[in-house]
Scaffold this motif. Structure first.
Motif, PDB file in Angstrom:
ATOM      1  N   ILE A  60       0.867  -1.176   0.000  1.00 46.31           N
ATOM      2  CA  ILE A  60       0.000   0.000   0.000  1.00 46.31           C
ATOM      3  C   ILE A  60       0.905   1.228   0.000  1.00 46.31           C
ATOM      4  N   ARG A  89       0.617   5.498  -0.332  1.00 46.37           N
ATOM      5  CA  ARG A  89      -0.261   6.667  -0.389  1.00 46.37           C
ATOM      6  C   ARG A  89       0.594   7.926  -0.339  1.00 46.37           C
ATOM      7  N   GLU A 147      -0.598  -8.526  -4.189  1.00 48.36           N
ATOM      8  CA  GLU A 147      -1.601  -7.468  -4.295  1.00 48.36           C
ATOM      9  C   GLU A 147      -0.943  -6.123  -4.012  1.00 48.36           C
ATOM     10  N   GLN A 148      -1.323  -5.105  -4.761  1.00 48.27           N
ATOM     11  CA  GLN A 148      -0.738  -3.782  -4.552  1.00 48.27           C
ATOM     12  C   GLN A 148      -1.754  -2.682  -4.837  1.00 48.27           C
ATOM     13  N   THR A 149      -1.595  -1.570  -4.097  1.00 44.48           N
ATOM     14  CA  THR A 149      -2.437  -0.389  -4.281  1.00 44.48           C
ATOM     15  C   THR A 149      -1.563   0.847  -4.184  1.00 44.48           C
ATOM     16  N   GLU A 150      -1.657   1.715  -5.189  1.00 45.20           N
ATOM     17  CA  GLU A 150      -0.954   3.005  -5.162  1.00 45.20           C
ATOM     18  C   GLU A 150      -1.976   4.120  -5.365  1.00 45.20           C
ATOM     19  N   LYS A 151      -1.957   5.092  -4.469  1.00 41.13           N
ATOM     20  CA  LYS A 151      -2.899   6.209  -4.578  1.00 41.13           C
ATOM     21  C   LYS A 151      -2.173   7.523  -4.329  1.00 41.13           C
ATOM     22  N   HIS A 176      -3.942  -5.416  -8.773  1.00 42.93           N
ATOM     23  CA  HIS A 176      -3.434  -4.073  -8.460  1.00 42.93           C
ATOM     24  C   HIS A 176      -4.555  -3.059  -8.595  1.00 42.93           C
ATOM     25  N   ALA A 177      -4.354  -1.935  -7.911  1.00 41.34           N
ATOM     26  CA  ALA A 177      -5.272  -0.805  -8.026  1.00 41.34           C
ATOM     27  C   ALA A 177      -4.445   0.465  -7.922  1.00 41.34           C
ATOM     28  N   ALA A 178      -4.821   1.467  -8.690  1.00 42.58           N
ATOM     29  CA  ALA A 178      -4.089   2.726  -8.664  1.00 42.58           C
ATOM     30  C   ALA A 178      -5.043   3.867  -8.951  1.00 42.58           C
TER      31      ALA A 178
END
Length: 433
Positions: free
Chosen positions: A313, A315, A342-346, A373-375
């Motif tokens: 994660i 942010r 799993e990865q998330t970049e915001k 993934h989510a971005a």
């Protein structure tokens, strides 16, 4: 073709400084060889940024003759230490140790917690077998220069089956730009051990430019668990460059908790090599950019082990004219069946002139895996602000609540209360609140 560069030190000077500091011959040789590599290697290639345009020349001069430990905490770091508990703490100022203590209970169990320069003499065989094996000197010019010039740093060794309940803390203070500032953190957690390590990079106010070129290497043996929390709070005249690496064996786990709160240009790469079956990596990173800062932050996991798992994660909140490139990379190698990544970049932008780019990357060489993934990149959600204001909250407070909620997944996981408060204050300061 590699561009010819002017190295910050000559080979003979480096050798002389190493000898004057009482370093063993193998370390002197390692430094000199790394300096030779620095003359041949290129700078790292950053995603959508040109690091050669940053200040990466002002490394400071080599330190000769280490100073004695004073055991007096500098006032500037006292607030970062838990009141009444200084038993497992190392404080360094411009690479020199000013405070070092480990509790008798941990020492009796075989735990080693000391500055790295002492460790290369007192625990040479142990240090030599791990130093520069995760962050290798031949990767690029920066890693080579680090291997040649590093000073200060920490060595933490946790024997097999030893479980440490309280965090061990180190603080790196920079307030002198005339000396190289390049700590190296080396952690070895033997099988079925458990430890939490926390460090903090802070600087005073100065007008000269300096580069921090650091590294952290963490080796997690079978069944061991390591929690690594770090906050970087260096000023606008400091370019912060750091590589963090962990190598995790069967059923071991590494948890990264990172606050990138610098005021100058910053580049970091945090990589977990999931070597063993059932190995685990959990990485949480937050950053706040302001002014004309440039941030290039990469979180990466490479899966070799079967049923290995990685979570990321990241942010970032960007103000004014700051720019952030946030990279998340999950690499699953052939044979790493049942792996999960799993990865998330915001990125949240608070100014129309701020820039953010989130780059999720999945590199999959095995079929029997799970990955996702989510971005997102955007501004504060007006619907959230409207909802909060409809409950009687002012716009200013509503925006602050949304931002804190955005960053909360990392702040709440800081394992030291004093450090958690400090990170909260840094966020408020950088956000101008």
């Amino acid at each position: 073709m590699t561009t010819q560069i002017l190295l910050p030190v000559e080979s003979d000077q480096l050798k002389k400084a190493s000898l004057s500091n009482g370093e063993p011959a193998w370390l002197t040789e390692s430094r000199v060889n790394a300096l030779g590599l620095a003359a041949e290697l290129d700078l790292p290639k950053l995603e959508k940024m040109k690091i050669e345009r940053w200040n990466i020349q002002d490394f400071g001069a080599l330190r000769q003759n280490r100073q004695e430990i004073s055991q007096q905490l500098p006032e500037s770091v006292a607030s970062l230490v838990e009141l009444g508990d200084q038993s497992n703490l190392i404080v360094q100022r411009n690479g020199d140790v000013v405070f070092s203590r480990i509790s008798p209970e941990l020492a009796a169990k075989g735990v080693i917690f000391t500055d790295l320069e002492t460790a290369v003499r007192d625990h040479a065989d142990l240090v030599k077998s791990y130093l520069h094996t995760a962050v290798k000197s031949d990767e690029n010019r920066l890693t080579a220069l680090h291997a040649a010039l590093w000073n200060g740093g920490v060595f933490l060794y946790v024997p097999k089956n030893v479980v440490i309940e309280t965090p061990l803390q180190s603080i790196f203070l920079l307030d002198d730009t005339t000396t190289v500032f390049s700590p190296h953190v080396l952690i070895v957690a033997e099988s079925n051990s458990r430890v939490t390590y926390v460090d903090n990079y802070i600087s005073g106010e100065f007008s000269d430019k300096i580069v921090h070129n650091g590294a952290a290497e963490v080796f997690v043996k079978s069944g061991a668990k390591v929690q690594f929390a770090t906050i970087h709070e260096l000023n606008e005249n400091t370019t912060d460059l750091i590589y963090r690496r962990s190598v995790v064996e069967n059923d071991g786990s590494i948890e990264w908790i990172i606050g990138e709160m610098n005021n100058g240009d910053s580049m970091s790469e945090t990589l977990s090599v999931l070597k063993g079956n059932g190995s685990l990596s959990d990485a949480k990173v937050i950053a706040v950019g302001s002014g004309s800062q440039k941030l290039n932050l990469t979180t990466k996991a490479v899966h070799f082990g079967k049923s290995s798992d990685s979570q990321m994660i990241t942010r970032a909140v960007m103000r004014e004219k700051s720019t952030a490139i946030i990279n998340g990379i999950t690499k699953i190698e052939k044979g790493a069946t049942k792996a999960n990544g799993e990865q998330t970049e915001k990125v949240l932008m608070l100014s129309p002139k701020a820039r953010g780019d989130a780059n999720p990357i999945l590199l999959i060489d095995e079929d029997d895996v799970t990955a996702g993934h989510a971005a997102s990149v955007g501004q504060v959600n007006p619907e959230q602000i409207y909802y909060l204001m409809s409950r009687g909250i002012s716009r200013e407070v509503a925006e602050r609540l949304v931002i804190y909620g955005f960053l909360a997944p990392v702040v709440s996981d800081i394992p030291l209360e004093q450090l958690q408060h400090q990170l909260q204050e840094l966020i408020e300061r950088k956000l101008g609140q």
